[in-house]
Design a protein around this motif. Sequence first.
Motif, mmCIF file in Angstrom:
data_model
loop_
_atom_site.group_PDB
_atom_site.id
_atom_site.type_symbol
_atom_site.label_atom_id
_atom_site.label_comp_id
_atom_site.label_asym_id
_atom_site.label_seq_id
_atom_site.Cartn_x
_atom_site.Cartn_y
_atom_site.Cartn_z
ATOM 1 N N HIS A 27 0.855 -1.182 0.000
ATOM 2 C CA HIS A 27 0.000 0.000 0.000
ATOM 3 C C HIS A 27 0.893 1.234 0.000
ATOM 4 O O HIS A 27 1.841 1.314 0.784
ATOM 5 N N GLY A 61 1.113 5.720 -0.596
ATOM 6 C CA GLY A 61 0.416 6.988 -0.668
ATOM 7 C C GLY A 61 0.975 7.962 0.351
ATOM 8 O O GLY A 61 1.830 7.617 1.171
ATOM 9 N N GLU A 70 -5.641 1.828 4.085
ATOM 10 C CA GLU A 70 -6.524 2.516 3.142
ATOM 11 C C GLU A 70 -7.257 3.682 3.793
ATOM 12 O O GLU A 70 -7.546 4.687 3.130
ATOM 13 N N GLY A 73 -5.189 6.718 3.277
ATOM 14 C CA GLY A 73 -4.834 7.127 1.922
ATOM 15 C C GLY A 73 -3.776 6.293 1.247
ATOM 16 O O GLY A 73 -3.285 6.670 0.174
ATOM 17 N N LEU A 74 -3.413 5.155 1.803
ATOM 18 C CA LEU A 74 -2.420 4.274 1.189
ATOM 19 C C LEU A 74 -3.166 3.176 0.434
ATOM 20 O O LEU A 74 -3.912 2.398 1.035
ATOM 21 N N LEU A 75 -2.977 3.093 -0.857
ATOM 22 C CA LEU A 75 -3.750 2.196 -1.706
ATOM 23 C C LEU A 75 -2.882 1.067 -2.256
ATOM 24 O O LEU A 75 -1.683 1.237 -2.454
ATOM 25 N N PRO A 76 -3.480 -0.111 -2.515
ATOM 26 C CA PRO A 76 -2.708 -1.239 -3.047
ATOM 27 C C PRO A 76 -2.059 -0.888 -4.377
ATOM 28 O O PRO A 76 -2.687 -0.298 -5.256
ATOM 29 N N SER A 77 -0.768 -1.285 -4.518
ATOM 30 C CA SER A 77 -0.052 -0.948 -5.747
ATOM 31 C C SER A 77 0.819 -2.083 -6.275
ATOM 32 O O SER A 77 1.276 -2.019 -7.413
#
Length: 285
Positions: A131, A133, A250, A253-257
């Motif tokens: 994750h 962001g 999430e 604000g940290l999204l899977p990448s």
Amino acid sequence: MTAAGPDGLVVTRASLDEWPVIRGWAADEGWDPGDSDGGCFFAQDPEGFFLGRVDGEPVSAISVVNHGAEYAFLGCYLVRPDVRGRGYGITTWTTALAHAGGRTVGLDGVVAQQPNYRRSGFGLAHKTFRHRGTPSGAGAPGAGVRPAVAADLAAITSYDGRCHPADRPMFVRRWLGAPGHRAFVRDRGGRITGYGVVRPALGRLRIGPLFADTPEDAEALFAALASTADGREVAIDVPETNTAGAALAEAHGLLPSFETARMYTGPVRPYATERVYGVTTLELG
């Protein structure tokens, strides 16, 4: 340990002085290794790193790092892009795996390589999602969260051992105090209920590990770790087995990448997977 392969490939152990070669290739793959990872990795097992060379030039790399008598972890499996498809990788792989002896071997494999790992005897345990962001809404560090100090080392090492398939005291000591690393604990009346480390990498800050008893402990620690970002991007590798960990990332604000799979060649000792909100590092587990 030395092995010969196709086109005059020679595989030998790598030294810490040669870590920048491995780190550079890893960075080119987008793995974003931490600035001080090399010294910490070699502290755990200085004989667990290998380079393959043709005419003296490095073309392949791998690590098989032993964690005690029963467990090893494979990482840094790389072949220089311009020489792939020549058999250098499999020779390097076979040479390095001998270092594990009869230990169960774990790895965090990228999607493209997972079929190859299955053919080599690795079975899926779970997926892990990076994750990324710029953290938002973390607020001030939670109650009871403070920077780790030297007197915490024994308690942190014991806690780490409950959240990992093997004890790794030498690694933990180096990881807590490496240049640029910032470590925090949650202290509940003298009892540690979680700890986390944030470190600088090439493109962003990396959180790992984030181990905690409860979602509340993890949230409090995450706030402290994220408070060091100062507007920079942060990344954390969250096992799919910890849905609260994914929700925490999430929510801020940290999204899977980026996806990997934790795979093993055999059984590992039971450990508290529910406390693993963020993996320490994909290279050493």
